[in-house]
Structure formats: C-alpha cells, structure tokens
Design a protein around this motif. Structure first.
Motif, PDB file in Angstrom:
ATOM      1  N   PRO A  58      23.658   2.447 -24.521  1.00 37.02           N
ATOM      2  CA  PRO A  58      23.516   1.008 -24.243  1.00 37.02           C
ATOM      3  C   PRO A  58      23.845   0.127 -25.437  1.00 37.02           C
ATOM      4  N   ALA A  59      23.694   0.653 -26.643  1.00 38.43           N
ATOM      5  CA  ALA A  59      24.024  -0.148 -27.827  1.00 38.43           C
ATOM      6  C   ALA A  59      25.505  -0.530 -27.835  1.00 38.43           C
ATOM      7  N   GLU A  60      26.356   0.319 -27.255  1.00 37.45           N
ATOM      8  CA  GLU A  60      27.792   0.006 -27.218  1.00 37.45           C
ATOM      9  C   GLU A  60      28.063  -1.229 -26.369  1.00 37.45           C
ATOM     10  N   LEU A  65      29.151  -7.326 -26.163  1.00 37.46           N
ATOM     11  CA  LEU A  65      28.740  -8.712 -25.931  1.00 37.46           C
ATOM     12  C   LEU A  65      28.730  -9.504 -27.227  1.00 37.46           C
ATOM     13  N   LEU A  66      28.203  -8.918 -28.279  1.00 32.81           N
ATOM     14  CA  LEU A  66      28.128  -9.613 -29.557  1.00 32.81           C
ATOM     15  C   LEU A  66      29.513  -9.837 -30.166  1.00 32.81           C
ATOM     16  N   ARG A  67      30.423  -8.901 -29.929  1.00 31.37           N
ATOM     17  CA  ARG A  67      31.787  -9.031 -30.454  1.00 31.37           C
ATOM     18  C   ARG A  67      32.690  -9.835 -29.517  1.00 31.37           C
ATOM     19  N   ARG A  68      32.124 -10.313 -28.412  1.00 31.38           N
ATOM     20  CA  ARG A  68      32.818 -11.186 -27.472  1.00 31.38           C
ATOM     21  C   ARG A  68      33.961 -10.480 -26.737  1.00 31.38           C
ATOM     22  N   ARG A  69      33.855  -9.177 -26.587  1.00 31.14           N
ATOM     23  CA  ARG A  69      34.863  -8.419 -25.829  1.00 31.14           C
ATOM     24  C   ARG A  69      34.502  -8.360 -24.351  1.00 31.14           C
ATOM     25  N   VAL A  70      33.220  -8.508 -24.039  1.00 25.71           N
ATOM     26  CA  VAL A  70      32.786  -8.735 -22.665  1.00 25.71           C
ATOM     27  C   VAL A  70      31.895  -9.974 -22.674  1.00 25.71           C
ATOM     28  N   VAL A  71      31.857 -10.679 -21.557  1.00 23.68           N
ATOM     29  CA  VAL A  71      31.067 -11.914 -21.478  1.00 23.68           C
ATOM     30  C   VAL A  71      30.367 -11.984 -20.126  1.00 23.68           C
ATOM     31  N   ALA A  84      35.235  -8.178 -18.680  1.00 28.34           N
ATOM     32  CA  ALA A  84      36.072  -8.107 -19.870  1.00 28.34           C
ATOM     33  C   ALA A  84      36.575  -9.505 -20.203  1.00 28.34           C
ATOM     34  N   ALA A  85      36.568  -9.860 -21.482  1.00 30.78           N
ATOM     35  CA  ALA A  85      36.939 -11.210 -21.896  1.00 30.78           C
ATOM     36  C   ALA A  85      38.329 -11.582 -21.413  1.00 30.78           C
ATOM     37  N   GLU A  86      39.256 -10.629 -21.469  1.00 29.23           N
ATOM     38  CA  GLU A  86      40.623 -10.937 -21.063  1.00 29.23           C
ATOM     39  C   GLU A  86      40.718 -11.245 -19.574  1.00 29.23           C
ATOM     40  N   ASP A  87      39.844 -10.633 -18.760  1.00 27.94           N
ATOM     41  CA  ASP A  87      39.851 -10.926 -17.325  1.00 27.94           C
ATOM     42  C   ASP A  87      39.294 -12.310 -17.041  1.00 27.94           C
ATOM     43  N   VAL A  88      38.276 -12.721 -17.791  1.00 27.95           N
ATOM     44  CA  VAL A  88      37.755 -14.078 -17.612  1.00 27.95           C
ATOM     45  C   VAL A  88      38.838 -15.108 -17.919  1.00 27.95           C
ATOM     46  N   LEU A  89      39.547 -14.916 -19.019  1.00 22.44           N
ATOM     47  CA  LEU A  89      40.607 -15.856 -19.393  1.00 22.44           C
ATOM     48  C   LEU A  89      41.706 -15.895 -18.335  1.00 22.44           C
ATOM     49  N   LEU A 189      35.517 -17.735 -26.882  1.00 21.35           N
ATOM     50  CA  LEU A 189      36.616 -16.774 -26.946  1.00 21.35           C
ATOM     51  C   LEU A 189      37.815 -17.272 -27.737  1.00 21.35           C
ATOM     52  N   GLY A 190      37.770 -18.508 -28.182  1.00 19.26           N
ATOM     53  CA  GLY A 190      38.808 -18.993 -29.082  1.00 19.26           C
ATOM     54  C   GLY A 190      40.041 -19.558 -28.426  1.00 19.26           C
ATOM     55  N   ARG A 191      40.076 -19.599 -27.099  1.00 23.89           N
ATOM     56  CA  ARG A 191      41.195 -20.247 -26.423  1.00 23.89           C
ATOM     57  C   ARG A 191      40.809 -20.610 -25.005  1.00 23.89           C
ATOM     58  N   ASP A 192      41.568 -21.530 -24.440  1.00 23.41           N
ATOM     59  CA  ASP A 192      41.301 -21.973 -23.078  1.00 23.41           C
ATOM     60  C   ASP A 192      41.668 -20.890 -22.072  1.00 23.41           C
ATOM     61  N   VAL A 193      41.085 -21.000 -20.892  1.00 25.81           N
ATOM     62  CA  VAL A 193      41.461 -20.092 -19.815  1.00 25.81           C
ATOM     63  C   VAL A 193      42.891 -20.369 -19.390  1.00 25.81           C
ATOM     64  N   ASP A 194      43.552 -19.349 -18.858  1.00 27.33           N
ATOM     65  CA  ASP A 194      44.927 -19.502 -18.384  1.00 27.33           C
ATOM     66  C   ASP A 194      44.962 -20.403 -17.159  1.00 27.33           C
ATOM     67  N   GLN A 195      46.004 -21.195 -17.063  1.00 25.14           N
ATOM     68  CA  GLN A 195      46.182 -22.031 -15.886  1.00 25.14           C
ATOM     69  C   GLN A 195      46.822 -21.226 -14.759  1.00 25.14           C
TER      70      GLN A 195
END
Length: 360
Positions: A58-60, A65-71, A84-89, A189-195
C-alpha cells in the motif's frame, strides 16, 4: 454471431479485472489498465488492488498520490475515482457536459438564477490563490456574489463540474485521514487538461480502454460505466476494429479481437472486493457477476466476496476480524478458501497484527 453465456462473460470479466489470478503489475499500471479505481471511500482502492496484484504494497500507492502520478477526482458517473494523472488530463474535457448535467440534475433549482460561467470564473479565481479549499470553504469564499443561493449547490457546481480539480493528499493515503480539499488540475499536475478534439479521439480511446478492462460488453454497459451518452459515435468509429458476440439476453456485445476470453470452466478463486468496485458497477447488465436479486448490494456500499466468480456474500471488519456473511450456503472447500483468504486480508488490513476471519 457467437453466443457467450453468463459463465463465459464472468470469466472474461475476471480476467480483464485482474481477478482471475494475481497480476504482476505495478500499482500505477494496474490503475491505468482498470480505467481508474472507484474511490468514494478513500481506503477502498487499497483493498481493490490488494485483491488484484501480487505482493501489493500500500505504501506504493500512497507514494503515487504524493508524487502526483495518480490523482483523486470526479470523473466517470461524477463519482470519485483514483486515476492515472495522464488519463485525467486526456479524459476530463470529454466528461465536462456529463458532469455539469449531473450537478444540475441535483441542484437545478438552486442554480437557476446563477450564471454558470461567472460561477466557474469565481471558483477559479479563489483556487488560483494556491491554497487548497474544502467544498464549504470555497463556497463561502464566493457566496457574496450569490448571497441567496445554497452554499452546497455553489460548491458542488464548482468542484464537481465547472472547474477541473483534484482532491489532495493526505486524503486517500494509506491509513491516513483528512478532509476533502481541492486544487485545480492545472496547479497540481502542472498543465491544463486537454481540450476535446473534433474527431472525438478521446471517445474512441475510452471505448477501446473500457473493452480492454471490462469487455465483452454492450454499448449500454459502456454508457453505464462512463455516464456518457455520446459514445455511440465513438463506437461506430471503431467498430471495424472490434468483434461481436451475443449474450443470453440477445444483446450485441463488442470486444477487442485479441482480448482474453478464458474457457468458462477455468477455476475462479475466492476474491474480496471493496465497496463500489467497478468490476460490478462497470456494467448496465451486471448478471455476469451478481444475481439480479442482490444487485442492490453494489450501490449500497457493501463489500462483497466472490465465490466461483460471483457475488456470494458480504464482508466487514470488526475488532480485527474479517467477518463474512453468506448470501447462500458454501461448500466445505469454499468455506475453507474464504477463511484462508480472509486471514490474509485481515493481516493486510491490520498491518500483521491479526489474522482472524470467520464465516457467519
């Protein structure tokens, strides 16, 4: 068109959902494969991944979450998911209309006199200050603009639809509590979501990804999972890539041609599922995994156990003991397997302090 019986669909679902045998996947890859993990209850994703991954730590997941790779964010069906962060974007803009429609379905009367563009701008202005806000804090910060309106409606509209936001740690970390506090996706996440693109590339990607994790499935199942009404066009666009089947109810089922469809007689081990697991909620017709008479369990937040691939009981934890309540009688072999897996789950949930499990 080939008929796929309920048992064949069950084994396909278990294979796609990583429930037929433990998967040797990193937690990030598992979350991405599953198209996100239902996360209404913050600790439930850990149980869902423990049931699916070999040697899950579970620590992984907390570290992701802390490294912002999942949200954690509202997306499919406007429910909280861990993604996954990339899927949210990539996916968020495709869900905008549905999210707003569902907010208005609850708060249309309260928001009738509110200009939603102004409300979105006001919410962004407050959140742009960089300080995380709870829903109530955000609503109070903008309420002077609409003093006659419901604070709850204003806050829900902003964080649930109008502004792409994420729910921040420590909420969602292993064994850690915390209020639900939000920042914009672009800040976290450092950038806007994709349009959204005119050719609906995202819609086509959603269809393919859904079938990889849930197929074979009907278009009604895709709609029930996503909450999106507009995916028939995306299905039509990728139909030439897909194969078709029929289920016992006569529905057309679509699938990726090379996706796993195990033999219906493949043994299915006992599995413990968390509340609101998408292996059940991800379908309109859930008969492949749960009897219609027990369908209400899947929306009531009950944790369930799978025996021979189907929902056969519920479970909870009290005083360090995993308690299993049967929906029907178990064979001696299944009872022994339930206790064995329940012991392992108790050890996981108690950090090794208890291995007690019992079948009521």
């Amino acid at each position: 068109m080939t008929l796929l019986g309920t048992r064949a669909l069950n084994r396909a679902t278990l294979a796609r959902q990583l429930l037929l045998q433990p998967a040797d996947l990193a937690p990030h890859n598992a979350v991405a494969h599953l198209c996100g993990v239902q996360a209404q209850e913050p600790q439930e994703p850990f149980i869902g991944l423990w049931s699916r991954l070999r040697g899950f730590d579970p620590a992984e997941l907390s570290e992701l979450l802390l490294r912002r790779r999942v949200v954690r964010t509202h997306l499919m069906r406007r429910t909280m998911h861990l993604l996954a962060a990339e899927d949210v974007l990539s996916w968020r803009s495709r869900h905008d209309a549905m999210l707003l429609q569902r907010v208005l379905g609850v708060y249309r009367r309260e928001l009738a006199e509110v200009d939603l563009d102004e409300l979105a701008a006001a919410g962004r202005e407050v959140l742009a200050e960089g300080d995380p806000h709870s829903l109530s804090e955000l609503a109070k910060a903008i309420a002077h603009r609409w003093p006659e309106q419901s604070l709850r409606a204003l806050g829900e509209a902003v964080v649930g639809a109008l502004v792409p936001v994420v729910q921040l740690p420590p909420r969602g970390l292993w064994r850690t509590g915390g209020a639900a506090r939000y920042l914009p996706v672009c800040s976290w996440l450092g950038r806007d979501v994709d349009q959204a693109s005119p050719d609906d590339q995202v819609g086509r990607d959603l269809v393919r990804r859904y079938l990889a994790a849930f197929g074979p499935a009907a278009t009604a199942d895709i709609r029930a999972w996503s909450g999106l009404a507009g995916l028939p066009g995306a299905v039509k666009a990728v139909r030439d890539e897909l194969v078709s089947f029929r289920d016992e109810r006569g529905r057309e089922l679509l699938d990726l041609p090379d996706a796993p469809r195990p033999d219906p007689d493949v043994p299915a081990p006992v599995r413990f599922l968390p509340a609101f697991d998408n292996a059940i909620l991800g379908y309109d017709d859930r008969s492949r995994i749960i009897d219609d008479e027990h369908r209400g369990l899947s929306v009531a937040g009950e944790r369930v156990v799978l025996v021979d691939g189907r929902v056969a009981g519920t479970w909870n934890v009290a005083e360090g003991t995993v308690n299993i309540a049967a929906l029907h009688s178990f064979s001696r072999a299944h009872r022994a397997e339930l206790v064995e897996q329940g012991n392992a789950l108790a050890l996981f949930l108690s950090d090794g302090e208890s291995d007690r499990a019992r079948v009521a």
